[in-house]
Design a protein around this motif. Structure first.
Motif, PDB file in Angstrom:
ATOM      1  N   ALA A  78     -73.313 -71.607 108.715  1.00 61.21           N
ATOM      2  CA  ALA A  78     -72.709 -71.451 110.034  1.00 61.21           C
ATOM      3  C   ALA A  78     -72.488 -69.961 110.287  1.00 61.21           C
ATOM      4  N   ALA A  79     -72.783 -69.516 111.506  1.00 68.09           N
ATOM      5  CA  ALA A  79     -72.646 -68.096 111.842  1.00 68.09           C
ATOM      6  C   ALA A  79     -71.217 -67.611 111.642  1.00 68.09           C
ATOM      7  N   ASP A  80     -70.232 -68.493 111.815  1.00 70.92           N
ATOM      8  CA  ASP A  80     -68.828 -68.121 111.617  1.00 70.92           C
ATOM      9  C   ASP A  80     -68.537 -67.746 110.169  1.00 70.92           C
ATOM     10  N   TYR A  85     -70.317 -64.944 103.085  1.00 71.44           N
ATOM     11  CA  TYR A  85     -71.525 -64.965 102.256  1.00 71.44           C
ATOM     12  C   TYR A  85     -72.179 -63.583 102.173  1.00 71.44           C
ATOM     13  N   LYS A  86     -71.815 -62.815 101.155  1.00 72.58           N
ATOM     14  CA  LYS A  86     -72.464 -61.518 100.897  1.00 72.58           C
ATOM     15  C   LYS A  86     -73.779 -61.736 100.150  1.00 72.58           C
ATOM     16  N   PHE A  87     -73.912 -62.909  99.531  1.00 71.86           N
ATOM     17  CA  PHE A  87     -75.121 -63.310  98.820  1.00 71.86           C
ATOM     18  C   PHE A  87     -75.467 -64.723  99.272  1.00 71.86           C
ATOM     19  N   MET A  95     -77.301 -60.156 100.651  1.00 73.33           N
ATOM     20  CA  MET A  95     -77.356 -60.193 102.116  1.00 73.33           C
ATOM     21  C   MET A  95     -76.565 -59.054 102.750  1.00 73.33           C
ATOM     22  N   ARG A  96     -76.033 -58.145 101.921  1.00 76.12           N
ATOM     23  CA  ARG A  96     -75.251 -57.041 102.470  1.00 76.12           C
ATOM     24  C   ARG A  96     -76.167 -56.075 103.211  1.00 76.12           C
ATOM     25  N   PRO A  97     -75.669 -55.492 104.307  1.00 74.44           N
ATOM     26  CA  PRO A  97     -76.502 -54.548 105.071  1.00 74.44           C
ATOM     27  C   PRO A  97     -76.897 -53.347 104.214  1.00 74.44           C
ATOM     28  N   ARG A  98     -78.106 -52.876 104.394  1.00 75.79           N
ATOM     29  CA  ARG A  98     -78.599 -51.709 103.667  1.00 75.79           C
ATOM     30  C   ARG A  98     -78.820 -50.577 104.655  1.00 75.79           C
TER      31      ARG A  98
END
Length: 115
Positions: A78-80, A85-87, A95-98
């Motif tokens: 879910a987008a919320d 969820y960092k992974f 999934m963390r921004p690079r």
């Protein structure tokens, strides 16, 4: 390439040496091998880290909830829950921004001191 534990190998070579002061043929070769191991370059191994990002998903469940999917394995969340969820909970992708190359970045401590 096959990474090995050089310290363990040096311990095994140490076992070939005698305590009686007799320089055996095995010790002669063991000393050469020991020098080769000690003078070999250290290989930095970077773990193979999967990366991905949360992309909009076409999944619908009949509610107004928006969903995202992992670009690596297509797991849906879910987008919320994106901050939770960092992974990816399915494949473990980071999934963390690079930071994109050429983009803004934080200077390291030494760069800040020199600037």
């Amino acid at each position: 390439m096959r990474p090995i534990d050089a310290d363990r190998l040096l311990q095994e070579l140490e076992k070939l040496k005698t305590d009686g002061g007799i320089f055996t043929e095995e010790e002669y070769y063991a000393e050469d091998v020991e020098n080769l191991i000690r003078n070999s370059p250290v290989v930095r191994i970077r773990p193979n880290v999967r990366t991905g990002r949360w992309a909009p998903s076409a999944y619908q469940d009949g509610t107004d909830t928006k969903y995202l999917e992992c670009t690596n394995c297509r797991e849906i969340i879910a987008a919320d829950d994106i901050d939770y969820y960092k992974f990816c909970p399915n494949c473990g992708a980071d999934m963390r921004p690079r930071v994109q190359s050429g983009g803004p970045h934080r200077k390291s401590g030494t760069e800040e001191e020199e600037a």
